[in-house]
Each structure stands twice: as C-alpha cells, then as structure tokens.
Design a protein around this motif. Structure first.
Motif, PDB file in Angstrom:
ATOM      1  N   ASN A 237      49.293  64.297  93.363  1.00 58.00           N
ATOM      2  CA  ASN A 237      48.091  63.454  93.369  1.00 58.00           C
ATOM      3  C   ASN A 237      48.520  61.989  93.321  1.00 58.00           C
ATOM      4  O   ASN A 237      49.239  61.577  92.409  1.00 58.00           O
ATOM      5  N   SER A 244      43.279  68.486  90.343  1.00 55.62           N
ATOM      6  CA  SER A 244      43.898  69.439  91.277  1.00 55.62           C
ATOM      7  C   SER A 244      43.430  69.175  92.704  1.00 55.62           C
ATOM      8  O   SER A 244      42.293  68.755  92.913  1.00 55.62           O
ATOM      9  N   GLU A 263      50.539  75.522  94.800  1.00 59.32           N
ATOM     10  CA  GLU A 263      49.891  74.486  94.002  1.00 59.32           C
ATOM     11  C   GLU A 263      50.724  74.208  92.756  1.00 59.32           C
ATOM     12  O   GLU A 263      51.222  75.123  92.105  1.00 59.32           O
ATOM     13  N   LYS A 265      50.666  72.519  89.049  1.00 59.00           N
ATOM     14  CA  LYS A 265      49.586  72.245  88.094  1.00 59.00           C
ATOM     15  C   LYS A 265      50.083  71.502  86.866  1.00 59.00           C
ATOM     16  O   LYS A 265      51.024  71.952  86.193  1.00 59.00           O
ATOM     17  N   ALA A 266      49.417  70.411  86.605  1.00 61.80           N
ATOM     18  CA  ALA A 266      49.692  69.692  85.359  1.00 61.80           C
ATOM     19  C   ALA A 266      49.264  70.563  84.186  1.00 61.80           C
ATOM     20  O   ALA A 266      48.372  71.394  84.312  1.00 61.80           O
ATOM     21  N   GLN A 277      52.699  66.893  87.565  1.00 65.81           N
ATOM     22  CA  GLN A 277      51.382  66.364  87.896  1.00 65.81           C
ATOM     23  C   GLN A 277      50.761  67.307  88.909  1.00 65.81           C
ATOM     24  O   GLN A 277      51.453  68.054  89.591  1.00 65.81           O
ATOM     25  N   ASN A 278      49.450  67.252  88.999  1.00 59.72           N
ATOM     26  CA  ASN A 278      48.786  68.109  89.974  1.00 59.72           C
ATOM     27  C   ASN A 278      49.242  67.731  91.379  1.00 59.72           C
ATOM     28  O   ASN A 278      49.339  66.550  91.715  1.00 59.72           O
ATOM     29  N   TRP A 301      41.454  65.466  97.256  1.00 62.11           N
ATOM     30  CA  TRP A 301      41.962  65.166  95.914  1.00 62.11           C
ATOM     31  C   TRP A 301      40.833  64.784  94.978  1.00 62.11           C
ATOM     32  O   TRP A 301      39.910  64.077  95.361  1.00 62.11           O
TER      33      TRP A 301
END
Lengths: 724, 153
Positions: A237, A244, A263, A265-266, A277-278, A301
């Motif tokens: 991001n 996400s 993906e 994922k934070a 981070q996402n 985003w």
C-alpha cells in the motif's frame, strides 16, 4: 567508546572446534598474489572442513587461513578492514588469507558468538577493532604456545611472522601447529598492539573484493538462482499502514508464466520497521512476467487515515511546532533572556528544513526465501544485520530459530536501508504460500516509494552576539523523528549560554523510518553549520577563523580546522558568482571539516568545483579505502543537497524512479581532496559516513558567499540561485 | 516464442515474449547475472551491455531487437579480467559496492572503442546515464584515462 569488555569466551575455541565441528566452508582459491574473498561469500563452491582455531579463524592444512567475519560488505570495505585488523595481530601470510561471512544462525544460537553482526554507524573499525584484533592476537599466541610445547622452549622464544613460527633454528608453519594450538587455552589473553606497534595497519591495501566486482563474478541477493525458484513482484500500500488491497487475479492469471497472487497482510498493532504492510505480490516464472502482470492487475487500495499527508502538511506542522515550546533538552533561561535583550544588530536567527529521503541503494531490495523439505529455511539476502533478518523470518513463518539460515551476499549499497527486514517477511510469506523458493524483488519504484525513509527535519536557531563579535547565547528548537540531534546539544562551540528544545515528529509518525548514511548529523549539520556561517559573518568574523576561535580548548577540532586552513585556501574575497564555504561536523567518532568551492552563474546554474576535506578519525587503518569512503560520502552529501528529496502527495511518495528522484551524476562531480589530520591516541572514529555531514553545509555556505542567498532547505532543484 | 540470441559468442534459444527486455532474458533465462537491474527505465545504466559493440541499456531493449546481433555482457568482455578497462578499474580501486560497475565498465569500454583518448567532458557525456550511488565517479574518470593509456601501448 573504547572501554569494550573483551571476555575470554569470545576468543577461546569451543571444544567441538578442533576438527569436524565446523559449519563454515573454506574457499580454496588458486593461490593469488593477494588475499581473496569468495564471490558468493557464504556459500563456498568448495566447502571443506578446516581447523577452527576460534570462531574467527579457520586454518586449512594447505596454509590457507580463512577469516570468518561478521560484518556486511556493502562497499565500505568491511571484509578487507576486518582481515587487516585481525592479521595485524595474527601475522599470517596476507597472500594466504581468505575472508568469509560468519553464520548468523550460529551467532544467534551461541550467545552472540561474534558479539554483534550489525554493520552500521560506521562501526566496523571504530567499535570492533578491540574484538577483532584480540582474536588475532589470541590465535597467534596459541600457535606460538603450540610450537613452544612441541619444541620444549618457552613461548617467549617463539616468533611468528608470515605464517611461520621460529625459535632458534626450529621452524614450522601455522598449519602444522594448528591442531595443537586448537587445544590450547591461554592462562591469560595477550595484550593487543598499540597503534605505535602497527606494521600493517596504516598502509594502503587493495580491497579484496575489487577483482570480483569488475567481471560480474560478485554475487548479490539480486543474483541468486535456485532450482524450482520463482519470482515475485510486490506492491505494498503506497500510503504506509493503509488497508488491504482488492485485486482481481483473474484478470492476469492466464498471462504467460503467472502462477499466483499472494496477499500480504499487516498484523494489527504491529508497526515496527520489519512488520508487514498490506500489499500484494504476483508470482511468475520470471521477474519480468511477474512485474508485468502485477502492473496490469487491477488493484483498489484502501489508503486509510493518512492519505491527506503531503510535504505541505508536513512542513506546515513543522513550522507551527517550531513556534511552540518543545521538550527541553538543555534548559538555560539566561540564554533566552540574553537573546531577548540583544539589539537587532546583535541578534541572528534562522530556520532550516529537509524532506524525507529514500535510500536508493544501487541494488533494489531483493530477498530469496527457500523453505526446504527438511524444515530448514534459507534466506538469501544482503543484510546489514543478519540476525534481524533471521528473527523476522522466524516470526513470519513460526519456525524454530535453529532452522533458519541467512545466506549472506554482497550488498549493492547499504545506507541503513537493508537493516530493514520487511522484504524478508514478504518473501517468506510468499514462499510459504506458493510452496517453492521465491525471489522477491522490489521494483525501483517500490524501492523509492517504500524504502523506510530517512526522516524529515526542521530546525530554528537564534543567537546573541557580544562585543567581540562572538556569540554569547544560543537557542535551538528542532522538529523531526531524527533521534540523534545531539549534534546540536553537543555543539562543540564554546558558547556560554545555551538552551535547546525539540519536538519529536508526531504528525508524520506513521511513515516508517530508518537510518541513512550519517542520518542525524547530516540533517543537523546542514542547518547548524549554515547558521554558524551567518553568526560568524554577522559578528564580522571569517567563518573558518570563527570556528578556530570557538573550539580553542578542543585539540582535535583545532587539528582538523588548522589542516583545512592549510590545505583549502579558504578565502572570502572571490568575485560575485564564485564562493567558498566551510563546515565542520563530528559524527561517528570522527570530526570532518570541509571547504567547498562553487560557481553560480547569473541564471543560477550551480557548479561545485572542488571539495577539500580534513578528518580526524584518530587512526586510519587503510588510507586507500578510507579515502574512497570519504569521496563517496561527499557524493552522498551532494546528491541529497542538489537532488533527491521525497515529495509526499496524498499520503504517498510522488517520486517514482531515477527520473523524478534525481541523484548525482558524473558530470556534477567536483574534484575532491581528502586529508587525514589524525589526533591518534585512544580515539578510533568511523569513516564510512563522517564525510557526509559537512558536505552539504559547506556547499550551501559557498553558495551564500557566491550569491548572498541562504539555502534554507533541500533539494536545490527547488531553489532559484540566480543573482543580478 | 523461440528466439535465437548470440551472447558472448555462444548461441542461445530462449522462449519468451518478444517484448521482454533483454536484461531479464540475460539474467533469468540465460543465467548471466553480471548485468544488473537498477531502474527499468534506462536512467541508471546498471544494465549496460554491448550490442554489436554499442553500449546499450538492456532494460529498454526488447529481446527481439537483439536477434541477429552480437550481445556482449560483462562476463564476455574479456577472459580473466584482462580488458584494459577492467585492469584500470582494479588499479584505481574503482568499485565499492560494485553493483553498478558492470554497467560502468561496459559503457567505458564502448566509449574507448570510439574515442581512444577521451577528454573529461567526453567521459562525463558518455557516462552521464551511469549512476553510481557509492560515489566512485572520480575514480571512474581516472580509470578511463588509465585504460586509454593501456590501450595505446
């Protein structure tokens, strides 16, 4: 700084070490006419057990001695410096020395066997010489003791030189006595040589890694190729800690070679420098296919709550804060009173600021993770702090630390960015999900957008001038996440009354930051040394003479400033459009002074003609490498003065690549003269960074001399330097 | 699509999209990793190779454009680092991190093939696209002059 407690444990062989207990390969190169390093320094093509005298030294029966060293080679010469320091004491045949990275896994699981593996803060020579030289001295004495016991003579009668032990007419090689030496524990650790006793340190020795870097042989994390390996391109991001992504893998899944989208994922509440981070990664059989597919994949985003931040909001906040009382670092109401009471012609003030900066390492961040069938995990990375990478991967995959191995490579620059372990977590997660070794490469755009930037900064100065034209009181207030603005509170100038405040940077605290090349001192020096220039001029002083007058009791400052005075030909009577500027900043234990000469055309075209630097690092172990480091530091300082400068818009970095994040080119390069003005003694300063901080302010002061324009911020691309 | 390439005198057949940048074919398909990725937009020069002797940024060269040409990478510049530029680079201790140096050396070698004794200005112009983040520019200039001298012998 020099009171490092050297414990015996660090230098005594482990019981398993005498033979066979060795996990580290020895590189058997054809005997060259100089010491060499392995092009892929962790993984040797000829792994072979040698005899481990200590964790630092492996002696092969052929006489080859491998120095197993913990520090990262990122262009600063750590491999050569470590081997030189060790061999000053070991006194082995330099031609037979090999250098290899130490194993982070062994380091972590054995109570930090090499004390530290971190390479940063210009620490390798400055902070590590006691450990490294002690390792060499200890090994030498144990070899001598082995020979003494064999020959039945006292150790004091044995001499060691060029890998040969002699006593009277007895003679043997280090290799011959290595086995016996491995079993010897000295009753007392030998004393290290003092600098006056050095015979090797202080000479210019060619860097060991240079030959590998002229033919493509040196291997970087970027160059790793493993069986079944696939490639990942990644996009986090662009607004730090945003939400996400929604992405449509179906739109790209039929493209050639594309395997998966993963993906990233934070984790809620985890906002450390290494934390995910996402984001999303696309995996394919080549990097080009992965990157192209990622670029084509529709992504929506959620930018989250920080999407309004910009350089405008950042510096609006900074200057608002500079107008408010901050946390007091040094309290002196008398300083404030003296400044308030001073008449206008005896008062000087000034504000300065600098934006966030990317690292823009030559090698974009790259990490390869291989989760193997036996449960072990290999992480191929160019890391300044390998144990941090290990910790990050262990955490991400939930594995036992004993199963995680950091396969260290040469680094394509460092500048603190590779301390970040974020990409290792990304690669680990992707490798876990696709079930194959994954090489994850940040595009240059991702690298500039997301590199865990060096922080922005702002500073305000005020001072009162006394009858002799010298300051009587100073006030400073700073703003920024820069944790090391000690350069201001520890300012060397002997000003009687001083009051210092700071605001830590809360408004932009969502932006992850890390170190840079001389991060704090570079920011502070840019501001403070320009303010000093104003202060000296307003008091009617020559700025170089002012600095000499204001550091009278500080011997090492006097040495540096007098060297500059002798070498740089500083003058203030140049015609308009030409100027010289001086600055001096202490960082990493070293005092660095610079005199810049510039020309500025009427239309404002700047040319930095010449830089003369004088530095006191106490000692210099390899003048050739030290000079190169200072030359490089000048380039770095100029790059972020004349170019660079991250521009945030809508919460994200608007600069994209080297077209919009411009760095110094060969045509901008001034001539550079480097002088070491050494105070010697107990002082050991670093040299990888200290040339940076005085560079920008000396040039800025020269610009003022040439044009009358004060450079209050960077980059210069935003300034009009024209004059009439 | 199968494409035939001649790299460092060796023939390769690669099955890639014709628009794939030569850089990635060299690195990922052929396995010659001496040529580096730095920006992908021809602004850093790390990926510089020779195509028929001309310094070319391989990140902005479609592999299809290299078919029928002679491609030379750092690995093929000389056996045993004996090209005068490589010799001069070692003499002047040019590389620091080394990551950009394959591109620097290839650009310098192509310059010297055209201009036997380049001036500083000609060096600056020919090397303008080759970024060095460690800041080895002074030594690059010195080493190019030295390589010119070695060439003249």
């Amino acid at each position: 700084m020099n009171q490092i407690n050297v414990t015996r444990r660090e230098f005594i062989i482990t019981s398993a070490g005498a033979a066979g207990g060795l996990a580290i390969g020895v590189f058997l190169a054809p005997v060259a006419n100089a010491a060499v390093v392995n092009p892929m320094p962790w993984q040797s093509p000829n792994d072979k057990e040698g005899l481990e005298l200590s964790q630092w030294i492996v002696i092969d029966p052929s006489g080859i001695i491998t120095v197993v060293q913990p520090h990262a080679e990122m262009g600063q010469g750590a491999m050569t410096s470590t081997a030189m320091m060790l061999n000053e004491e070991l006194q082995a045949d330099w031609k037979m020395i090999r250098v290899q990275y130490a194993d982070a896994n062994r380091h972590v699981l054995n109570n930090e066997l090499w004390v530290t593996m971190a390479s940063g803060g210009s620490n390798v020579v400055k902070a590590r010489h006691p450990h490294i030289m002690q390792a060499g001295a200890s090994a030498r004495e144990r070899l001598k003791e082995a020979a003494a016991q064999t020959w039945g003579v006292p150790r004091t009668e044995v001499t060691a030189k060029d890998s040969i032990l002699t006593a009277g007419n007895r003679r043997g090689t280090y290799a011959e006595f290595a086995t016996r030496a491995a079993g010897i524990k000295l009753a007392e650790e030998p004393k290290r040589k003092t600098p006056e006793q050095f015979t090797f340190l202080g000479t210019s020795v060619p860097r060991l890694d240079v030959p590998l870097k002229v033919n493509g042989e040196a291997k970087y994390a970027h160059d790793i190729r493993l069986p079944r390996m696939v490639y990942a391109a990644v996009y986090a991001n662009p607004v730090p800690w945003g939400g996400s992504p929604k992405f449509d893998f179906n739109a790209i899944k039929n493209r050639p070679g594309v395997l998966a989208a993963v993906e990233l994922k934070a984790v809620a509440g985890k906002r450390g420098i290494a934390d995910l981070q996402n984001g999303v990664a696309v995996v394919a059989d080549t990097y080009y296919r992965a990157k192209t597919a990622l670029d084509l994949m529709p992504i929506e985003w959620d930018y989250g709550p920080n999407a309004a931040m910009s350089n405008q909001t950042l510096f609006d906040t900074a200057y608002k804060k500079l107008g408010e009382k901050g946390a007091v670092r040094k309290d002196d109401p008398a300083a404030l009173a003296a400044i308030a009471a001073a008449p206008a012609d005896k008062k000087v003030g000034g504000d300065f600021h600098r934006p966030y900066e990317a690292h823009a390492r030559a090698e974009p961040i790259t990490t390869t993770v291989d989760i193997k069938a036996d449960g072990t995990v290999d992480v191929y990375v160019g890391a300044q702090n390998p144990p941090a990478v290990m910790t990050a991967v262990v955490e991400q995959l939930g594995i036992d630390p004993k199963n995680c191995f950091v396969r260290r490579q040469f680094l394509g620059c460092g500048f603190g960015s590779s301390s970040g372990t974020f990409a290792a977590k990304q690669a680990a997660q992707v490798a876990k999900e696709v079930g194959r070794p994954v090489k994850l490469i940040w595009s240059r755009e991702e690298d500039i957008r997301n590199s865990k930037h060096a922080p922005a900064y702002a500073a305000r100065f005020e001072a009162a001038i006394g009858a002799d034209g010298l300051p009587t009181a100073i006030f400073t207030r700073t703003f920024g996440a820069n944790s090391s603005d000690n350069t201001i509170t520890d300012m060397p100038y002997e000003i009687a009354l001083r009051h210092h405040e700071r605001h830590s940077d809360l408004e932009t605290a969502h932006i992850p930051i890390t170190t840079h090349r001389a991060p704090g001192t570079g920011l502070v020096g840019f501001a403070s040394e320009q303010f000093i220039d104003d202060l000296a001029r307003k008091g009617g002083w020559n700025p170089l003479e002012w600095r000499l007058a204001m550091t009278k009791s500080k011997r090492d400052y006097q040495i540096v400033l007098n060297a500059l005075k002798a070498k740089a030909g500083y003058r203030m009577d140049l015609p308009r459009g030409e100027g010289m500027g001086v600055a001096v900043v202490e960082s990493h234990g070293t005092i660095a002074g610079a005199v810049a000469t510039v020309t500025v055309s009427r239309r404002g075209q700047l040319r930095v003609e010449k830089m003369v630097l004088a530095l006191d690092s106490g000692h210099v172990i390899n003048p050739l490498n030290a000079t190169e480091q200072v030359e490089g530091s000048v380039v770095f300082g100029l790059a972020h003065l004349m170019g660079g400068g991250l521009e945030f818009q809508k919460g994200m970095v608007a600069n994209s690549n080297f077209d919009t994040y411009r760095l110094l080119r060969i045509g901008d390069m001034p001539t550079v003269e480097v002088h070491f003005a050494l105070s010697g003694g107990e002082k050991w300063g670093g040299l990888g960074e200290p040339g940076v901080p005085p560079t920008a302010p000396s040039v800025a002061n020269a610009i003022f001399a040439a044009t009358g324009k004060r450079v209050r911020s960077t980059p210069l691309t935003l300034h009009d330097l024209s004059w009439a | 699509m199968a494409l035939a390439l001649n790299v460092n005198g060796t023939s390769y057949t690669v099955d890639v999209e014709p628009e794939t940048p030569l850089l990635w074919v060299l690195r990922d398909n052929i396995g010659l990793t001496g040529t580096k990725y730095g920006c992908g937009i021809a602004r850093c020069g790390f990926c510089t190779v020779h195509i028929d002797g001309q310094a070319t940024k391989s990140c902005q060269t479609k592999v299809s454009a290299a078919v029928g040409t002679r491609v030379t990478t750092i690995e093929g510049l000389s056996p045993n680092s004996t090209h005068p530029v490589q010799v001069a680079w070692i003499e002047h201790s040019v590389p620091q991190c080394g990551y950009c140096q394959s591109g620097q050396i290839m650009a310098a070698a192509a310059l010297l093939a055209k201009r036997a004794r380049p001036t500083d200005a000609e060096i600056d112009e020919a090397m303008a696209d080759n970024l060095c983040r460690c800041g080895t520019y002074i030594r690059i200039r010195q080493a190019i002059h030295r390589a010119a001298e070695l060439n003249a012998r």
